[in-house]
Design an enzyme around this catalytic site. Sequence first.
Site, mmCIF file in Angstrom:
data_model
loop_
_atom_site.group_PDB
_atom_site.id
_atom_site.type_symbol
_atom_site.label_atom_id
_atom_site.label_comp_id
_atom_site.label_asym_id
_atom_site.label_seq_id
_atom_site.Cartn_x
_atom_site.Cartn_y
_atom_site.Cartn_z
ATOM 1 N N HIS A 31 0.810 -1.226 0.000
ATOM 2 C CA HIS A 31 0.000 0.000 0.000
ATOM 3 C C HIS A 31 0.845 1.280 0.000
ATOM 4 C CE1 HIS A 31 -2.727 -3.161 1.119
ATOM 5 N NE2 HIS A 31 -2.142 -3.293 2.296
ATOM 6 N N CYS A 32 2.007 1.249 -0.654
ATOM 7 C CA CYS A 32 2.905 2.434 -0.704
ATOM 8 C C CYS A 32 3.393 2.855 0.674
ATOM 9 C CB CYS A 32 2.245 3.616 -1.410
ATOM 10 S SG CYS A 32 1.867 3.320 -3.114
ATOM 11 N N VAL A 33 3.349 1.948 1.646
ATOM 12 C CA VAL A 33 3.932 2.248 2.959
ATOM 13 C C VAL A 33 5.075 1.246 3.164
ATOM 14 C CG1 VAL A 33 3.392 2.874 5.361
ATOM 15 C CG2 VAL A 33 1.564 2.772 3.680
#
Length: 404
Positions: free
Chosen positions: A360-362
């Site tokens: 999730h782009c984290v």
Amino acid sequence: MFTNLRDDFPTLRGENAPAYLDNACVTLKPDSVINSITDYYSMYPGCGGRSVHRYGTQVSRLVSEARHSVANFINAKSTNEVVFTRNATHSINQIAKGMTWSEGDVVITGDREHNSNLVPWLQLVEEKGIDHRIVESNPDNTFNMQKFEDLCEEVGERLKLVSLSHVGNLDGISIPIKQITKVAHQYDALMAVDGAQSTPHMRVDVQDLDIDFLSFSIHKMCGPSGMGGLWGRYELLESLRSIQSGGQTVETSYYDSLKWAAPPSKFEGGLGNFAGMIASGKAIQYLSKLDMNAVHEHEIKLNNIITNKIKHLDAIEIIGPENANQRGGICSILMGDLPSHDIAILLDEAAGIMVRSGQHCVHSWFNSRGYDNGSLRASAYFYNTEEDANLFADTFTEAVEAFG
Ligand SMILES: Cc1ncc(COP(=O)(O)O)c(C=O)c1O
């Protein structure tokens, strides 16, 4: 409570409507938004802000209306404080690259930030020698106010900006922005809020929060893809450098000088995505008719259904506090050794359930903890139903038991 609104969304009409639970990524669009895009291209496909013929005038009027709707929605003092951008990432980059930095200036972010509120600051570390500090969360991912205050005290007057996500896309946890802003301001630092996951789901009032910048994704608010927003205090926008200069960004120019246009024009260089801006207005007008507190409560109710049905499963772990009331509409699940992408595909193919799997782009959060497998994330919106939540929880349970 919002069930009657499902008819406004083409993808939710009819027998085969999916249980769309990927709203933290992008939301579905109602007819009014879709039709406004067709209307622009079929009826007045002109250029706003410049041409004065009928097409141009109509576009200028509708874009101005759209900006007005956004300003009202977040309680901005003036429409001139609202900049249309491509997405929240563009908005955060405009803040980061539009400010003036000296070596050693401190920017504080959190340890659960989306890449869009991490990478621009890492870039400034590389290019300008700023000092990027991270405030560590509590073990359950909630905000640690004491650690934040200690960090502010440690860096003292070097603190220039605090940039935090209001609600994490990783886990749905919200942080006490008003309290954090008070502390940041005691150090004369600016407070930038990444509102990509809060503005669509709860009442966000920029004046009440007393913040300095707000970035948000209109495509997560029933609006078109490729549209976001940046709000900033007017005097700050006046002093911020534009990262896209050219047509529209100046009042006038000479061979050797220029006179900048006032915000927001200064930041909206080049021919705009007029269909996108007009459709953004329609999306915000749609949301403006909803009680945003009720939207938030509805999402929590659905998250409670999901959480209560899956929390006993040994093979998985929900990220954040077990209590869904602290995670808004997001249930993000660590999958251990289970194949999260395969399970996500299976959920869709077997039961029409759409969720997100991965990091999730984290990446920073997962990498630092060795969770290479990422998580599987279900994220609700007002148009989701209790049936969606139950279907997800039951099918997910079956999948985990089958793969486990
Ligand atoms: C918390 C958060 N910040 C920033 C972003 C980036 O938003 P955009 O895709 O509009 O650039 C996202 C998108 O998922 C997000 O969830």
